[in-house]
Design a protein around this motif. Sequence first.
Motif, short mmCIF file in Angstrom:
data_model
loop_
_atom_site.label_atom_id
_atom_site.label_comp_id
_atom_site.label_asym_id
_atom_site.label_seq_id
_atom_site.Cartn_x
_atom_site.Cartn_y
_atom_site.Cartn_z
N UNK A 1 -21.65 -12.06 38.41
CA UNK A 1 -22.97 -12.03 37.78
C UNK A 1 -24.00 -11.38 38.70
N UNK A 2 -23.92 -11.69 40.00
CA UNK A 2 -24.87 -11.12 40.96
C UNK A 2 -24.69 -9.62 41.10
N UNK A 3 -23.43 -9.15 41.01
CA UNK A 3 -23.17 -7.71 41.11
C UNK A 3 -23.61 -6.98 39.84
N UNK B 1 -27.02 -3.71 35.39
CA UNK B 1 -27.56 -3.81 34.03
C UNK B 1 -29.05 -3.50 34.00
N UNK B 2 -29.76 -3.95 35.02
CA UNK B 2 -31.20 -3.63 35.11
C UNK B 2 -31.40 -2.12 35.16
N UNK C 1 -25.65 -1.66 26.11
CA UNK C 1 -24.67 -2.58 26.71
C UNK C 1 -25.31 -3.79 27.40
N UNK C 2 -26.41 -3.63 28.17
CA UNK C 2 -26.95 -4.78 28.93
C UNK C 2 -27.25 -6.02 28.11
N UNK C 3 -27.94 -5.94 26.95
CA UNK C 3 -28.21 -7.20 26.24
C UNK C 3 -26.94 -7.88 25.74
N UNK C 4 -25.92 -7.11 25.40
CA UNK C 4 -24.66 -7.71 24.97
C UNK C 4 -24.03 -8.51 26.08
#
Length: 597
Positions: free
Chosen positions: A119-121, A126-127, A161-164
Amino acid sequence: MPRLHLGAWVDSGVDFLQQHLSWLFDAISALVTGLYDGIDAVLSAPAPLLFAGILAVGAWWLRGLLAGLLAFAGFALVDAVGLWEDAMSTLSLVLVATLVTLVFAIPLGIWASRSDRVSAVLRPVLDFMQTMPAMVYLIPGIIFFGVGVVPGIIATIIFSLPPGVRMTELGIRQVDAELVEAAEAFGTSPRDTLVRVQLPLALPTVMAGVNQVIMLGLSMVVIAGMVGGGGLGGAVYKAIGNVDIGLGFEAGISIVILAMYLDRMTGALGRQVSPIGRRTLAKARAAATGAAKVWNHRPQPAYAISGAVVLALVAGGLNTFGGSAREDGPAGAADIGKGRTLSVGYIPWDEGIASTFLWKELLERRGFKVDARQLEAGALYTGLAGGQLDFQTDAWLPVTHAQYWEKYGNKLEDLGSWYGPTSLELSVPSYVKDVRSLADLKGKSGQFKGRIIGIEPSAGAMAILKDKVLKEYGLDAEYQVVDGSTPGMLAELKRAYDKKEPVVAVLWSPHWAYSSYELTKLEDPKGVWGAGDGIHTLARKGFAADEPEVAEWLRSFKLTEEQLTGLEAKIQETGKGKEQQAVRAWLADHPEVDRLP
């Protein structure tokens, strides 16, 4: 601080990937194109109103009778404004992008929810993906995949992709930890805990992520239209380029209808697949009375599916046995093309529009199908070099489009000049008495509000103006060049001319504006604009070998200034969106142009 050549490094990286991984990009392009073509064929097969009925039945089942009626009315409106095919193309693009996005987003979200390190990576990646301007993704997309629907879909996938991923991770992490511990205490494996406990409870949040993916995909359709993605995005882009308010509104309202339908249906589907949502809906139906009960009535799934199947069978039957009315093409000796498709690109410049739709008419009279696409200059040349387009008729060489010829010339065929010489210039209305040359603009920026009204920023004339003309005459500190479009420049010129206001605009000769307005071409005593160009026809590599007859027609094609300006004026007189109708009327008065070798 020393200059960091980050852009040059990225260019080198893109060139490296293009040279060594072209096989991978070709495979991805083939896969995405196949998915898109398959879905588009399914969606476009039924008659529009029957398919609208099928979509309305789905809305009735998921949302109620009122939602079904509104859905049918909305899609009937899309058909009524003549944008049904574009809407289905857009829906196909969004569905393909959504399916591919979810294939990656849900597993990544599950992985991130089960590992804090992952998650941290993923979080900064994603940002970066979500905050990078979406249009930037189109640049490598065009280079790797050419123009068309593929770069639009790829850019949509990256942007949505990021919100998914985030919503999937959030939904799983929000599941009550005590429930997970209870499942594990009873000996449930981690996999079964995920599938039977966490995912069912996380479904509302996951479906909200699916909804966001779809909405972001729809927000990308206009951008995809800039690179030949077609659909409603192409219609909006064409409307922007032509300053066509009517077409822009029709395409915009069609996108709104599609967005509202998909938003409401995915929201309702999220409630249907969630145990909590089903209980909430059951309570709402039990409490409903009177008119509310009628409008919110929802059929049983078996009835809804049966109705949709019946409508689909009727639609398929009409398509198979009745067929849609079509115009018969030329037969016999005139049917040289035998239905072969030729792709023609054009920039929304008046001579480009006129020559493109003239050739569209001439070729269709000889049995070809012509796909005419409006593109930016950069995308146009990239598409030609990549083979996605067959030819274009508005290349200004050797000066104006020199940057594109230098980059792509070895991948193109020059079929010769059909008009010339041309000229580039800045022009002012004749009532501006004290400005006759470029040198006269110096010290008068206040009179013109410090602006020079420009055209498309990718146009060669704009590069010459900014890089050479303004600097040579010392105008770069006084004037700002306003990037825009050719129709936008003409609209501003007309507005200022009607009010007798001073205005300076980028123009070129030949152009119908000189016959419609009294304008002064500003002299260029230093010759910075360069010698006049010829307007050339450029084709993809190998086009002459594939279509020798068409190539020979294009080589022998010529228009005089009187013919070209007359055709441009006829198109202006006939109105926006009726270019081919104007060409037919013009050809009736100029039959000699229709006599190809």
